[in-house]
Design an enzyme around this catalytic site. Structure first.
Site, PDB file in Angstrom:
ATOM      1  N   THR A  82       0.815  -1.206   0.000  1.00 38.22           N
ATOM      2  CA  THR A  82       0.000   0.000   0.000  1.00 38.22           C
ATOM      3  C   THR A  82       0.851   1.261   0.000  1.00 38.22           C
ATOM      4  OG1 THR A  82      -1.870  -1.073   1.095  1.00 38.22           O
ATOM      5  CG2 THR A  82      -1.716   1.304   1.327  1.00 38.22           C
ATOM      6  N   TYR A  96      -7.297   1.388  -4.833  1.00 37.85           N
ATOM      7  CA  TYR A  96      -5.974   1.756  -5.336  1.00 37.85           C
ATOM      8  C   TYR A  96      -5.223   0.517  -5.794  1.00 37.85           C
ATOM      9  CZ  TYR A  96      -4.658   0.294  -0.600  1.00 37.85           C
ATOM     10  OH  TYR A  96      -4.505  -0.404   0.571  1.00 37.85           O
ATOM     11  N   THR A 160       1.113  -4.262   4.448  1.00 40.02           N
ATOM     12  CA  THR A 160       0.844  -4.544   5.862  1.00 40.02           C
ATOM     13  C   THR A 160       0.095  -5.859   6.097  1.00 40.02           C
ATOM     14  OG1 THR A 160      -1.210  -3.256   5.800  1.00 40.02           O
ATOM     15  CG2 THR A 160       0.808  -2.096   6.459  1.00 40.02           C
ATOM     16  N   ASP A 161      -0.506  -6.444   5.057  1.00 40.62           N
ATOM     17  CA  ASP A 161      -1.353  -7.620   5.269  1.00 40.62           C
ATOM     18  C   ASP A 161      -0.602  -8.752   5.950  1.00 40.62           C
ATOM     19  OD1 ASP A 161      -3.514  -6.334   4.229  1.00 40.62           O
ATOM     20  OD2 ASP A 161      -3.582  -7.450   2.340  1.00 40.62           O
ATOM     21  N   LYS A 233      -1.219  -7.254  13.183  1.00 42.50           N
ATOM     22  CA  LYS A 233      -2.124  -6.295  12.568  1.00 42.50           C
ATOM     23  C   LYS A 233      -3.504  -6.496  13.183  1.00 42.50           C
ATOM     24  CE  LYS A 233      -3.691  -4.476   8.109  1.00 42.50           C
ATOM     25  NZ  LYS A 233      -3.602  -4.573   6.631  1.00 42.50           N
ATOM     26  N   GLU A 362       4.016 -35.436  23.415  1.00 45.38           N
ATOM     27  CA  GLU A 362       4.631 -36.165  22.311  1.00 45.38           C
ATOM     28  C   GLU A 362       4.189 -35.553  20.971  1.00 45.38           C
ATOM     29  OE1 GLU A 362       4.851 -40.662  20.371  1.00 45.38           O
ATOM     30  OE2 GLU A 362       3.764 -40.310  22.248  1.00 45.38           O
TER      31      GLU A 362
END
Length: 404
Positions: A82, A96, A160-161, A233, A362
């Site tokens: 972004t 965008y 940022t995702d 996030k 285990e």
């Protein structure tokens, strides 16, 4: 400041107002750093790629001026996201095209950055963060380490995702003690009130200060510093989206004031003694890329099909995101027992968003307070280096929960 990509923005204007910068960046042709055209999807922040993208790992040399300058040398590695987004218009906050602008032009457009450092840039890629594969991250991490052989610090810009996963991957693999700062933005570069310019400027400021030497990778957005381990996030649109649950931020940047109030455990050790064990130069890219680790979430009457399906698909490790203190349904538990018999290693985490998971057993390792997605990164790296359960358990008890 001499970015290696000549800036059409910088040669005409010395200082930018937000409005002037917005108007001019809208006129820039998107930079094609991928082998395929990006498809714009309304309401999304990531371009869709139809073929494998191109990654540039050639580290630009220091300029002659930079070699003699008293200012620190900072390399900004752009990967898209972004922060490099081109909006439909000046007020298209959510519509965008991510990964459109060149990092060299973006750095060149920042006012007063030449007072902070000698800055150079590398366009590693220009994609949304989710588009990067583990093979890409292998190349990115080695590029950061190579850059730090000559540069004083590195800034990495990403979407940022999945930034928290990319940051933790770098934190666990970069061998240098020099500062590594990762940043991005929640609004594209070309809208009014974007956080992109301030985040990039402050990331360079933080890198140049060298205040986070031996901290590993530090995430910096919205004037706030976070350790890569534990950050997440927390909101899909707000500019203050990144949080470190319970433990909180490392510090803040307010103008010329850089305040750091806590530090990761590795910063307490002598320089050069806290290098992470995951030295990627010791394994092949294919070894990392072919190690499959998945995440299975538990919920009311959750079936065991996710676990059995992951095993059938070749998963060597599975992270469970459980209810409360890591609990999973009876059906999932039954499938987990069978998978452990087949040699699959499990890590337990909680879906609550905070809190610690203890115990184990285990074939099962507790993920402490790691999120499922960060526990997956640690397990994937561990399985890329060894199949030994006890060794992996030890790594989770050290790198996974670095107590002080």
């Amino acid at each position: 400041m001499k970015p290696n990509t000549k800036s059409n923005l910088h040669k005409h204007f010395a200082i930018w107002s937000t409005a002037a910068l917005t108007a001019l960046t809208l006129s820039i042709s998107p930079v094609a750093s991928t082998a395929s055209a990006a498809i714009v999807v309304q309401g999304t922040t990531s371009p869709v790629q139809s073929t494998a993208p191109v990654r540039n790992t050639t580290i630009p040399p220091l300029t002659e001026a930079a070699k003699t300058s008293e200012l620190p040398n900072v390399l900004v590695i752009g990967t898209g996201g972004t922060i490099a987004g081109q909006s439909t218009d000046e007020t298209s906050f959510t519509n965008y095209r991510a990964g459109s602008l060149a990092i060299g032009d973006m750095v060149g457009a920042l006012p007063n950055v030449n007072k902070l450092a000698e800055v150079n840039t590398l366009q590693f890629g220009n994609s949304g963060s989710s588009a990067y594969t583990m093979a890409d991250l292998y190349d990115l991490s080695l590029s950061v380490d190579t850059a730090l052989e000559t540069y004083d610090s590195v800034v990495v810009t990403t979407g940022t995702d999945t930034m928290e996963e990319i940051a933790y991957f770098l934190d666990l693999t970069v061998q240098s003690d020099k500062p590594v700062i990762i940043t991005g933005s929640m609004r594209p570069w070309t809208v009014i009130g974007s956080d992109a310019q301030a985040n990039l400027f402050n990331a360079i400021k933080l890198a140049a200060s060298k205040r986070t030497t031996s901290f590993g990778t530090v995430l910096m957005l919205n004037d706030t510093l976070h350790s890569a381990r534990g950050v997440t996030k927390a909101n899909d649109y707000r500019t203050d989206t990144f949080e470190t649950p319970v433990l909180g931020a490392l510090g803040y940047i307010d103008g010329d004031n850089i305040r750091i109030y806590r530090a990761p455990a590795r910063a307490m050790k002598p320089e050069g003694t806290a290098k992470p064990v995951f030295d990627l130069s010791k394994i092949s890219k294919g070894k990392l890329a072919n190690t499959k680790v998945e995440i299975a979430i538990s919920y009311q009457q959750a079936g065991g099909g996710a676990i059995s399906g992951f095993v059938e698909d070749g998963a060597k490790g599975i992270v469970t995101s459980g209810t409360g203190a890591g609990g999973i349904s009876s059906a999932m538990s039954a499938e987990r027992r069978e998978a452990i018999e087949d040699g699959v290693i499990f890590v337990t985490t909680t879906r609550t968003g905070s809190g610690s998971v203890y115990g184990g057993g285990e074939g099962i390792i507790s993920g402490d307070n790691l999120s499922a997605q960060q526990a997956r990164i640690l397990l994937l790296l561990s399985l890329s280096f060894t199949d030994d359960f006890d060794t992996i358990k030890t790594w989770f008890e050290t790198y996974g929960k670095p107590e002080v």
